[in-house]
Design an enzyme around this catalytic site. Structure first.
Site, short mmCIF file in Angstrom:
data_model
loop_
_atom_site.label_atom_id
_atom_site.label_comp_id
_atom_site.label_asym_id
_atom_site.label_seq_id
_atom_site.Cartn_x
_atom_site.Cartn_y
_atom_site.Cartn_z
CD GLU A 178 -2.63 0.92 2.71
OE1 GLU A 178 -3.53 0.21 2.49
OE2 GLU A 178 -2.07 2.09 3.17
CG PHE A 205 0.83 8.12 1.87
CD1 PHE A 205 1.23 9.40 2.01
CD2 PHE A 205 1.86 7.26 2.98
CE1 PHE A 205 2.43 9.69 1.93
CE2 PHE A 205 2.51 7.55 3.19
CZ PHE A 205 3.72 9.10 3.21
CD1 TRP A 260 -10.79 9.74 -0.77
CD2 TRP A 260 -9.94 8.81 -3.96
NE1 TRP A 260 -11.28 10.32 -1.91
CE2 TRP A 260 -10.36 10.04 -3.65
CE3 TRP A 260 -9.85 8.01 -4.55
CZ2 TRP A 260 -11.26 10.59 -5.15
CZ3 TRP A 260 -9.79 8.75 -5.38
CH2 TRP A 260 -11.02 9.67 -5.90
CG HIS A 320 -7.30 2.69 -0.25
ND1 HIS A 320 -6.97 3.47 0.97
CD2 HIS A 320 -6.67 2.19 -1.11
CE1 HIS A 320 -5.89 2.24 1.36
NE2 HIS A 320 -6.26 1.30 0.65
N GLY A 347 -14.37 5.73 5.12
CA GLY A 347 -13.28 7.09 5.14
C GLY A 347 -13.00 7.64 6.97
CB ALA A 393 -17.79 1.07 3.50
CE LYS A 442 -17.68 -3.69 6.50
NZ LYS A 442 -16.60 -2.54 6.20
#
Length: 599
Positions: free
Chosen positions: A24, A26, A56, A84, A115, A134, A176
């Site tokens: 991951e 950023f 994100w 994201h 988020g 979500a 979800k």
């Protein structure tokens, strides 16, 4: 490819069920940070991650940059990318825009999140025209795009900051999944027992999608405590005791942290619930790589994913319009970003059957497509990397430093040198030390195995071939001597052009493409992935001289007027030359043998 499909493919194709991993990253806040991240992603690509994901920012503050990063990682770096997407301060129209850009770039994976609360308020509220949960975002993506996207969601083994771990929280996770999610990536944790017990509860709740643990490396003691506190997670006593003992020594903390996390990850892999690790890199490299290496996941002598890694001698794009691309001009070999940008508007007409199409088409692209900067470094970083050359010998000295591995990039070369040039390295060094500045090259290859770790590419059990190629700058007053050395029954063909478009060539048909790399593979037609071709060379000439002009402007603005004048003189007084030795069978270096007579 969708993340869940990649994980399943690995399980089915690998008899040992070797675990896989992902990274991951950023979104950086500066343009230089973006460049540094691309370089890091490019290096970490070599470890063969199954995918990467791009975060994100809350409220979409850097949303344009997020989608740009996704597009570049898919199109240029050839990395399967997961984007994201959050509900925070995101009305439907912004979500639609982000999804459309992801779709257009070929991205097939979304991590759908509610988020975090905006840092300005510290409180999460549903925005007008947005989603509250979500699961609503998951449902919306499924309704709008069907099965195009694999959708991941977050899992919280130790509860959410707004709700403690409970059967109710697992029920929210199931909602979800029932809404259409395909996999789970968890929040960071350090207690393997808590995680494994949570996995048991998840499976007992009827959730069968892949569970991917989020692994946060330990780099410093302060960062370790801060992240654990922020996420409100339990830290085992043995972690605290081991780290507290070395907390004043950052290097020791990273070493101890690596040992602790390696042991934790091995427990996860042994539990039967986990086959894949997701590394929260924090845009750093070493800590994640150290853990994966000690787990034995970086072994390079296995060919499980080889066809996915080196189908061509250049990085294969995952953009849907470029997936069948099989030929590129060799001139952009060291500048993949600008080449993809130049041809970003190409349609299937320009890639007929994956081949290099009509380069004279207007779709070949203008320099305007590349944005305002051709040099992918900030002005300050450019001076740090390449100083302020005052003589042509300083420029050739930069190339020598690049060839010797002392610098990883040049103004006209975005990627580090590979070992392919080792066989001609002495000649390249001598040419530059004697005033012939080399820009691009490849050695002669006559039927090496496609599995060769340095030169090989394409399917296994094939053979690859290369014509020797060299691109360099030559003073205009030496051009006639060069022409006399090359022409007259020689196997050498060349193009030479200056900044005013004055062109010289001995090609028998300068409208045709000259294949300089090709491969022969069982049951397939001949592949010719790199070529030399006139019109594209003229486009590259324009780009190269504009790079020098831009570099000169940077140096002038930094107060290095003498350096700016040097680069202006190079543009005025030098010719850009490429030369190919079409005899790839006979031993010898005919290009070098000719050029050495120029000094």
């Amino acid at each position: 490819m969708r993340v869940s499909e990649k994980l399943q493919k690995n399980l089915e194709s690998n008899e040992k069920s070797k675990p896989t991993f992902s990274f991951e990253f950023f979104v950086p806040k500066t343009s230089q940070g973006v460049q540094n991240l691309y370089d890091r992603m490019d290096r970490m690509y070599q470890t063969r991650p199954q995918f990467i994901d791009i975060t994100w920012n809350a409220g979409g503050k850097l949303s344009q940059l997020s989608t740009d990063l996704v597009s570049t990682s898919q199109s240029v770096l050839g990395l399967e990318t997961c984007m994201h997407l959050t509900c925070t301060n995101m009305p439907v129209e912004l979500i639609d825009d982000a999804l459309a850009k992801a779709y257009e770039s070929g991205c097939q994976n979304i991590l759908a999140l509610r988020g975090d609360a905006p840092s300005t308020t510290g409180e999460w509220k549903q925005c007008e025209g947005g989603f509250a949960y979500a699961k609503d975002l998951v449902s919306y993506i499924r309704k709008k795009y069907g099965d195009h996207f694999d959708i991941g969601v977050a899992g919280y083994p130790e509860g959410h900051p707004e709700e403690e771990a409970s059967p109710q929280l697992i029920q929210f996770l199931k909602e979800k999944i029932d809404a259409g999610a395909n996999f789970i990536i968890t929040q960071m944790f350090y207690d393997a027992d808590i995680f494994i017990d949570w996995c048991r509860q998840v499976r007992e709740a009827g959730i069968e999608v892949p569970i991917i643990p989020g692994i946060m490396p330990i780099t410093t003691y302060a960062a370790f405590l801060r992240r654990a506190s922020w996420c409100q997670i339990h830290v085992p006593d043995e972690f605290m005791a081991a780290l507290d003992a070395v907390k004043e020594d950052d290097q020791a903390v990273r070493e101890v942290g690596t040992q602790l996390l390696t042991g934790m990850c091995q427990r996860l892999l042994d539990s039967g619930y986990v086959t894949h690790l997701h590394m929260y890199t924090m845009n750093l490299e070493k800590a994640s790589i150290m853990i994966l290496d000690r787990l034995g996941l970086l072994t390079e002598d296995e060919d499980i994913f080889r066809d996915d890694v080196v189908p061509m001698p250049w990085r294969k794009s995952l953009h849907p319009q470029r997936r069948n691309e099989s030929v590129r001009p060799i001139f952009w070999q060291k500048r993949p970003y600008s080449y993809v940008a130049r041809t970003s508007q190409w349609s299937a007409d320009e890639f007929p059957n994956g081949r290099f199409g009509d380069s004279s088409s207007p779709a070949f692209g203008d320099l305007d497509l590349l944005g305002s900067a051709l040099i992918r470094q900030s002005p300050q970083r450019a001076v740090e990397l390449w100083s302020a050359p005052k003589a042509f010998s300083d420029l050739t000295g930069l190339v020598v430093a690049y060839l010797q591995g002392n610098t990883k990039c040049l103004p006209w070369c975005d990627v580090a040198l590979n070992h392919e040039v080792d066989s001609i390295l002495p000649q390249l060094l001598e040419l530059n030390q004697n005033g012939i500045l080399t820009l691009n090259s490849q050695p002669r290859v006559n039927g090496s195995n496609s599995g060769d770790k340095v030169i090989g590419w394409g399917p296994s059990n094939g053979y690859v071939f290369q014509k020797e190629y060299l691109e360099f700058l030559l003073p205009k007053d030496k051009l006639s001597t060069f022409v006399n050395l090359v022409e007259g029954g020689s196997t050498l063909t060349y193009f030479a052009v200056d900044a005013t478009d004055k062109l010289y060539s001995n090609h028998p048909d300068d409208t045709a493409a000259n294949a300089v790399t090709w491969g022969i593979f069982p049951g397939r037609e001949v592949l010719q992935p790199t070529i030399v071709e006139k019109v594209s060379f003229l486009a590259w000439k324009e780009e190269f001289f504009q790079i020098l002009e831009e570099w000169g402007s940077i140096l002038g603005e930094q107060g290095h007027s003498e350096s700016a004048e040097l680069l202006k003189s190079v543009i005025q007084n030098y010719t850009l030359v490429n030369i190919v030795d079409n005899d790839f069978v006979t031993e010898g270096d005919r290009i070098y043998d000719r050029l050495r007579h120029l000094y």
